[in-house]
Design an enzyme around this catalytic site. Sequence first.
Site, PDB file in Angstrom:
ATOM      1  N   ARG A  36       0.226  -1.244   0.122  1.00 50.74           N
ATOM      2  CA  ARG A  36      -0.279  -0.156  -0.055  1.00 50.74           C
ATOM      3  C   ARG A  36       0.946   1.263  -0.359  1.00 50.74           C
ATOM      4  O   ARG A  36       0.666   2.321   0.391  1.00 50.74           O
ATOM      5  CB  ARG A  36      -0.839   0.267   0.736  1.00 50.74           C
ATOM      6  CG  ARG A  36      -1.516  -1.194   1.181  1.00 50.74           C
ATOM      7  CD  ARG A  36      -2.756  -0.409   0.288  1.00 50.74           C
ATOM      8  NE  ARG A  36      -4.198  -1.248   0.558  1.00 50.74           N
ATOM      9  CZ  ARG A  36      -5.503  -1.738   1.241  1.00 50.74           C
ATOM     10  NH1 ARG A  36      -5.295  -0.471   1.345  1.00 50.74           N
ATOM     11  NH2 ARG A  36      -6.090  -2.578   1.024  1.00 50.74           N
ATOM     12  N   ARG A  40      -3.310   6.652  -0.443  1.00 55.48           N
ATOM     13  CA  ARG A  40      -3.589   8.025   0.840  1.00 55.48           C
ATOM     14  C   ARG A  40      -2.617   8.640   1.692  1.00 55.48           C
ATOM     15  O   ARG A  40      -2.702   9.580   1.945  1.00 55.48           O
ATOM     16  CB  ARG A  40      -4.971   7.582   1.627  1.00 55.48           C
ATOM     17  CG  ARG A  40      -6.290   7.017   0.513  1.00 55.48           C
ATOM     18  CD  ARG A  40      -7.649   7.331   1.070  1.00 55.48           C
ATOM     19  NE  ARG A  40      -6.934   5.632   1.333  1.00 55.48           N
ATOM     20  CZ  ARG A  40      -8.130   5.110   2.009  1.00 55.48           C
ATOM     21  NH1 ARG A  40      -9.709   5.418   2.839  1.00 55.48           N
ATOM     22  NH2 ARG A  40      -7.572   3.459   2.997  1.00 55.48           N
ATOM     23  N   ARG A  49      -6.284  11.492  -7.673  1.00 57.49           N
ATOM     24  CA  ARG A  49      -6.884  10.807  -7.152  1.00 57.49           C
ATOM     25  C   ARG A  49      -8.906  11.456  -7.516  1.00 57.49           C
ATOM     26  O   ARG A  49     -10.058  11.301  -7.233  1.00 57.49           O
ATOM     27  CB  ARG A  49      -6.955   9.829  -6.235  1.00 57.49           C
ATOM     28  CG  ARG A  49      -6.504   8.519  -6.887  1.00 57.49           C
ATOM     29  CD  ARG A  49      -7.223   7.473  -6.973  1.00 57.49           C
ATOM     30  NE  ARG A  49      -9.207   7.390  -7.347  1.00 57.49           N
ATOM     31  CZ  ARG A  49      -9.138   7.045  -6.074  1.00 57.49           C
ATOM     32  NH1 ARG A  49      -8.685   6.350  -4.577  1.00 57.49           N
ATOM     33  NH2 ARG A  49     -10.500   7.025  -5.663  1.00 57.49           N
ATOM     34  N   ASP A  85      -6.967  -3.104  -7.652  1.00 56.22           N
ATOM     35  CA  ASP A  85      -6.924  -3.558  -6.093  1.00 56.22           C
ATOM     36  C   ASP A  85      -7.485  -4.679  -6.005  1.00 56.22           C
ATOM     37  O   ASP A  85      -7.635  -5.708  -7.215  1.00 56.22           O
ATOM     38  CB  ASP A  85      -8.469  -2.503  -6.050  1.00 56.22           C
ATOM     39  CG  ASP A  85      -8.394  -3.102  -3.987  1.00 56.22           C
ATOM     40  OD1 ASP A  85      -8.041  -1.987  -2.939  1.00 56.22           O
ATOM     41  OD2 ASP A  85      -8.936  -4.281  -4.079  1.00 56.22           O
ATOM     42  N   TYR A 160     -14.781 -11.894   0.731  1.00 57.26           N
ATOM     43  CA  TYR A 160     -15.649  -9.661   0.541  1.00 57.26           C
ATOM     44  C   TYR A 160     -16.737 -10.526  -0.174  1.00 57.26           C
ATOM     45  O   TYR A 160     -17.602  -9.961  -0.434  1.00 57.26           O
ATOM     46  CB  TYR A 160     -14.408  -9.433  -0.532  1.00 57.26           C
ATOM     47  CG  TYR A 160     -13.843  -9.221   0.194  1.00 57.26           C
ATOM     48  CD1 TYR A 160     -14.270  -7.645   1.522  1.00 57.26           C
ATOM     49  CD2 TYR A 160     -12.056  -9.432  -0.030  1.00 57.26           C
ATOM     50  CE1 TYR A 160     -12.780  -7.085   1.869  1.00 57.26           C
ATOM     51  CE2 TYR A 160     -11.491  -8.256   0.560  1.00 57.26           C
ATOM     52  CZ  TYR A 160     -12.058  -7.274   1.610  1.00 57.26           C
ATOM     53  OH  TYR A 160     -10.972  -6.778   2.594  1.00 57.26           O
TER      54      TYR A 160
HETATM   55  O1  CP3 Z   1       0.409   0.533  -2.839  1.00 58.40           O
HETATM   56  C1  CP3 Z   1       0.269  -0.602  -2.936  1.00 58.40           C
HETATM   57  O2  CP3 Z   1      -0.249  -1.630  -2.343  1.00 58.40           O
HETATM   58  C2  CP3 Z   1      -1.429  -0.569  -4.138  1.00 58.40           C
HETATM   59  C3  CP3 Z   1      -2.077  -0.853  -4.417  1.00 58.40           C
HETATM   60  C4  CP3 Z   1      -2.831  -1.366  -3.935  1.00 58.40           C
HETATM   61  C5  CP3 Z   1      -4.468  -1.330  -3.392  1.00 58.40           C
HETATM   62  N1  CP3 Z   1      -5.285  -2.505  -2.767  1.00 58.40           N
HETATM   63  C6  CP3 Z   1      -5.677   0.182  -3.882  1.00 58.40           C
HETATM   64  C7  CP3 Z   1      -6.085   0.347  -3.288  1.00 58.40           C
HETATM   65  C8  CP3 Z   1      -3.225  -3.443  -3.069  1.00 58.40           C
HETATM   66  C9  CP3 Z   1      -1.924  -4.421  -3.521  1.00 58.40           C
HETATM   67  C10 CP3 Z   1      -4.847  -3.146  -2.962  1.00 58.40           C
HETATM   68  C11 CP3 Z   1      -4.852  -4.633  -2.034  1.00 58.40           C
HETATM   69  C12 CP3 Z   1      -6.166  -4.911  -1.482  1.00 58.40           C
HETATM   70  N2  CP3 Z   1      -7.493  -4.960  -1.683  1.00 58.40           N
HETATM   71  C13 CP3 Z   1      -5.551  -6.213  -0.305  1.00 58.40           C
HETATM   72  C14 CP3 Z   1      -5.048  -6.528  -0.129  1.00 58.40           C
HETATM   73  C15 CP3 Z   1      -3.481  -6.101   0.639  1.00 58.40           C
HETATM   74  C16 CP3 Z   1      -4.377  -5.924   2.094  1.00 58.40           C
HETATM   75  O3  CP3 Z   1      -4.317  -4.664   2.126  1.00 58.40           O
HETATM   76  O4  CP3 Z   1      -4.507  -6.815   2.921  1.00 58.40           O
HETATM   77  C17 CP3 Z   1      -7.135  -5.553   0.510  1.00 58.40           C
HETATM   78  C18 CP3 Z   1      -7.104  -6.808   1.351  1.00 58.40           C
HETATM   79  C19 CP3 Z   1      -7.776  -5.307  -0.463  1.00 58.40           C
HETATM   80  C20 CP3 Z   1      -9.012  -4.760  -0.323  1.00 58.40           C
HETATM   81  C21 CP3 Z   1      -9.306  -3.399  -0.479  1.00 58.40           C
HETATM   82  N3  CP3 Z   1      -9.635  -2.346  -1.260  1.00 58.40           N
HETATM   83  C22 CP3 Z   1      -9.781  -2.476   1.355  1.00 58.40           C
HETATM   84  C23 CP3 Z   1      -9.888  -3.185   2.092  1.00 58.40           C
HETATM   85  C24 CP3 Z   1      -9.685  -0.587   0.846  1.00 58.40           C
HETATM   86  C25 CP3 Z   1      -9.272   0.292   1.597  1.00 58.40           C
HETATM   87  C26 CP3 Z   1     -11.077   0.491   2.438  1.00 58.40           C
HETATM   88  C27 CP3 Z   1      -9.933   1.734   2.851  1.00 58.40           C
HETATM   89  O5  CP3 Z   1     -10.958   2.749   1.644  1.00 58.40           O
HETATM   90  O6  CP3 Z   1     -10.061   1.649   3.755  1.00 58.40           O
HETATM   91  C28 CP3 Z   1      -9.462  -1.093  -0.326  1.00 58.40           C
HETATM   92  C29 CP3 Z   1      -9.195  -0.006  -1.338  1.00 58.40           C
HETATM   93  C30 CP3 Z   1      -8.144   0.561  -1.715  1.00 58.40           C
HETATM   94  N4  CP3 Z   1      -7.206  -0.292  -2.497  1.00 58.40           N
HETATM   95  C31 CP3 Z   1      -7.085   2.227  -1.559  1.00 58.40           C
HETATM   96  C32 CP3 Z   1      -6.473   1.846  -2.261  1.00 58.40           C
HETATM   97  C33 CP3 Z   1      -5.619   3.250  -2.544  1.00 58.40           C
HETATM   98  C34 CP3 Z   1      -8.171   2.968  -0.555  1.00 58.40           C
HETATM   99  C35 CP3 Z   1      -9.303   3.671  -2.048  1.00 58.40           C
HETATM  100  C36 CP3 Z   1      -9.078   4.707  -2.801  1.00 58.40           C
HETATM  101  O7  CP3 Z   1      -8.237   5.515  -2.227  1.00 58.40           O
HETATM  102  O8  CP3 Z   1      -9.707   5.873  -2.759  1.00 58.40           O
END
Ligand code: CP3
Length: 363
Positions: A36, A40, A49, A85, A160
């Site tokens: 991640r 953000r 974004r 994602d 999910y």
């Molecule tokens: O640098 C990176 O790792 C970026 C790429 C990335 C994202 N999601 C971007 C993202 C990766 C590798 C993921 C994988 C992901 N997504 C996982 C596996 C990794 C982990 O954390 O265990 C999981 C479980 C998800 C599902 C998911 N997507 C969650 C739990 C969330 C957070 C929700 C929140 O807003 O708190 C997301 C959204 C997400 N994925 C964001 C980003 C940058 C935030 C959304 C945004 O910026 O609007």
Amino acid sequence: MTNSAPVTPRRDLADAPLLAAARGETPRHTPVWFMRQAGRSLPEYRKVREGIPMLQSCLTPDLVCEITAQPVRRHGVDAAILFSDIVLPLHAAGVGLDIVAGTGPVVAEPVRTAADVATLPSLAPEQVSKVGDAVGLLLDELGSTPLIGFAGAPFTLASYLVEGGPSRNHERTKALMHSEPATWHALLEKLADTTLTFLRTQLAAGVDAIQLFDSWAGALSLRDYREFVLPHSRRIFEGVAETPGTAGVPKIHFGVGTGELLGSMRSAGADVVGVDWRVPLDTAAQRLREAAPEQGDPVVQGNLDPAVLFAGWEPVEREVRRILAEGRAAGGHIFNLGHGVLPSTDPGVLTRVVELVHAESER
Ligand code: CP3
């Protein structure tokens, strides 16, 4: 004049510390990147974004390229991870879902019966062609910094889909697994197909490593993991290994709370096992060695607690040194957090962690 074929820039990754460490060789310094890292915690991310929904961003190649490159420019990390994602391939395949800020993925119609599984769409490669386009742009943008592709593993995706969103206890998921094993296995088979298609798109476009995220696998007992999950994750790693041209592409496998599962997760076919902050890396290496002595010296990735980044520099520095020392007990070490960067993390601290890891491990 003859028409010349488009020139593919030659990326020289022979000395890339990430790839050397993953192969169990001695890199010039311990490689470091952060799960991640693109997100953000960075003001430049929030800026680009603005007003663009998450899933739409993931299918806009220019934006994916920019966001993926931002943490490399800012922190000097040893790898980029593709901005996407784990639920993107489900969305692209036509599953109704959204990523809700502060919550996570939310599924419109949860998958809970044999009929739901039968009608769940699988991913076709052309549905994620934009992701391949983004990878193409990144190969030019990143120069000699490796690009990590990734996908979600079937158990975490299933959680999910079955729960309908993020879940603390995964009760509906576990209920389906135990009450209707045939339906469960049919679901995981479909998800493994989708994950493999998503990874192959990234591999064909040129990613240099892949990470399979089974973030929530730590919710399972070892017995349940081996019976209900491992065969499907193994099929993905086998499918990646069989994909032409991927011989030197390291495969990383990661989950949270997986101290009891580390050996099995490696046996799924991973070259590198991600470890969260609960298990010291020397202990993890020992467990991996004992689980499969024939697989050779294990390579580990991790494992700074992302919450420690809020403690001020002295504790961070102490923890980074401890983790580097413990990582020397493994056959190779890729420095990372034990889970993803939390949104309110000071990005300046991440940059200092990169500098410290490099300075401490320079050979
Ligand atoms: O640098 C990176 O790792 C970026 C790429 C990335 C994202 N999601 C971007 C993202 C990766 C590798 C993921 C994988 C992901 N997504 C996982 C596996 C990794 C982990 O954390 O265990 C999981 C479980 C998800 C599902 C998911 N997507 C969650 C739990 C969330 C957070 C929700 C929140 O807003 O708190 C997301 C959204 C997400 N994925 C964001 C980003 C940058 C935030 C959304 C945004 O910026 O609007």
